[in-house]
Design an enzyme around this catalytic site. Structure first.
Site, mmCIF file in Angstrom:
data_model
loop_
_atom_site.group_PDB
_atom_site.id
_atom_site.type_symbol
_atom_site.label_atom_id
_atom_site.label_comp_id
_atom_site.label_asym_id
_atom_site.label_seq_id
_atom_site.Cartn_x
_atom_site.Cartn_y
_atom_site.Cartn_z
ATOM 1 C CG ASN A 107 15.673 22.355 80.808
ATOM 2 O OD1 ASN A 107 16.202 22.564 79.704
ATOM 3 N ND2 ASN A 107 14.640 23.075 81.236
ATOM 4 C CG HIS A 109 13.792 27.908 82.923
ATOM 5 N ND1 HIS A 109 12.999 27.788 81.802
ATOM 6 C CD2 HIS A 109 13.266 28.921 83.655
ATOM 7 C CE1 HIS A 109 12.026 28.682 81.866
ATOM 8 N NE2 HIS A 109 12.162 29.386 82.975
HETATM 9 C C1 GRF Z 1 18.761 29.453 76.829
HETATM 10 O O1 GRF Z 1 18.398 30.708 77.319
HETATM 11 C C2 GRF Z 1 18.238 28.367 77.740
HETATM 12 O O2 GRF Z 1 18.216 28.736 79.075
HETATM 13 C C3 GRF Z 1 16.845 28.165 77.226
HETATM 14 O O3 GRF Z 1 16.936 28.317 75.848
HETATM 15 C C4 GRF Z 1 18.064 29.130 75.513
HETATM 16 C C5 GRF Z 1 18.916 28.348 74.594
HETATM 17 O O4 GRF Z 1 20.012 29.070 74.116
HETATM 18 N N1 GRF Z 1 16.329 26.890 77.674
HETATM 19 P P1 GRF Z 1 21.188 28.317 73.378
HETATM 20 O O5 GRF Z 1 20.556 27.571 72.191
HETATM 21 O O6 GRF Z 1 21.840 27.389 74.335
HETATM 22 O O7 GRF Z 1 22.120 29.398 72.901
#
Ligand code: GRF
Length: 205
Positions: A107, A109
């Site tokens: 994941n 984050h």
């Molecule tokens: C990102 O900031 C990620 O860290 C979080 O959700 C957001 C997703 O953005 N888990 P994207 O859909 O990859 O543009």
């Protein structure tokens, strides 16, 4: 060769960064599919444009969360998936899903974990008043953003920052480190030792 599914819910910029890295850097990753829990999500459209098989898997079709998790795990397994990257997938996956892919779910984050887990990490960081934030790629365990950390990248937080400006700064770093972490996993260079993830030397053979 990893058989990868990317799970995403929204705009899919991390998904695109992973797909481009797999292709441009020729990573030993077979990208099986993208799955979204949202119909009409932008990530599905982008996956189509990049010629990656894209599926929706809707929670509304399952009475309970555990049934959704189980069905999704079975669907992925049936397609030969052995590794999962969560890329803005806005659902917490339960223990039956996590156990189906042991040490094979990553994941990303948008904070320096263990600070600011959960939703709205960038807003949490601004409101707390930290001067440095960043992003974290970690293995997924059964907790909330609590699995062993693979890689982190820091960014400054300025007094003038808004949630949007900080999110954008962090996102650039997300797009750098997520593909790198996937590359390390694909090349068998990650060893989990309790809470720690050890990055092994590259095997030059
Ligand atoms: C990102 O900031 C990620 O860290 C979080 O959700 C957001 C997703 O953005 N888990 P994207 O859909 O990859 O543009």
């Amino acid at each position: 060769m990893l058989n990868l599914a990317i799970l995403a819910s929204g705009r899919g910029s991390n998904m695109v960064a992973l797909i481009e890295a797999i292709r441009d850097r020729n990573l030993p990753v077979n990208l099986v599919m993208v799955v979204s829990d949202q119909s009409n999500a932008l990530c599905l459209q982008k996956a189509n444009e990049l010629n990656v098989p894209a599926y929706t898997f809707l929670p509304e079709h399952y009475p309970q969360r555990t049934q959704y998790d189980q069905a999704l795990a079975e669907f992925l397994k049936a397609k030969g998936v052995d590794t999962v990257c969560l890329a803005g997938f806005m659902r917490l996956l339960g223990s039956n899903f996590v156990k189906a892919f042991p040490e094979r779910i990553l994941n990303i984050h948008p904070s320096l974990l263990p600070a600011f887990p959960g939703l709205h990490a960038q807003k949490q960081a601004i409101e707390y008043g930290v001067k440095i934030s960043g992003c974290t790629v970690h293995f997924v365990d059964e907790g909330l953003d609590s699995g062993p950390i693979i890689m982190q990248k820091a960014v400054p937080v300025y007094d003038s920052d808004t949630v949007d400006s900080l999110s954008e700064r962090i996102l650039q770093k997300e797009h750098e480190i997520y593909p790198l972490a996937l590359e390390l996993l694909a090349k068998n260079r990650l060893k989990i030792d309790g809470r720690k993830v050890v990055i092994l030397e590259e095997n030059k053979d």
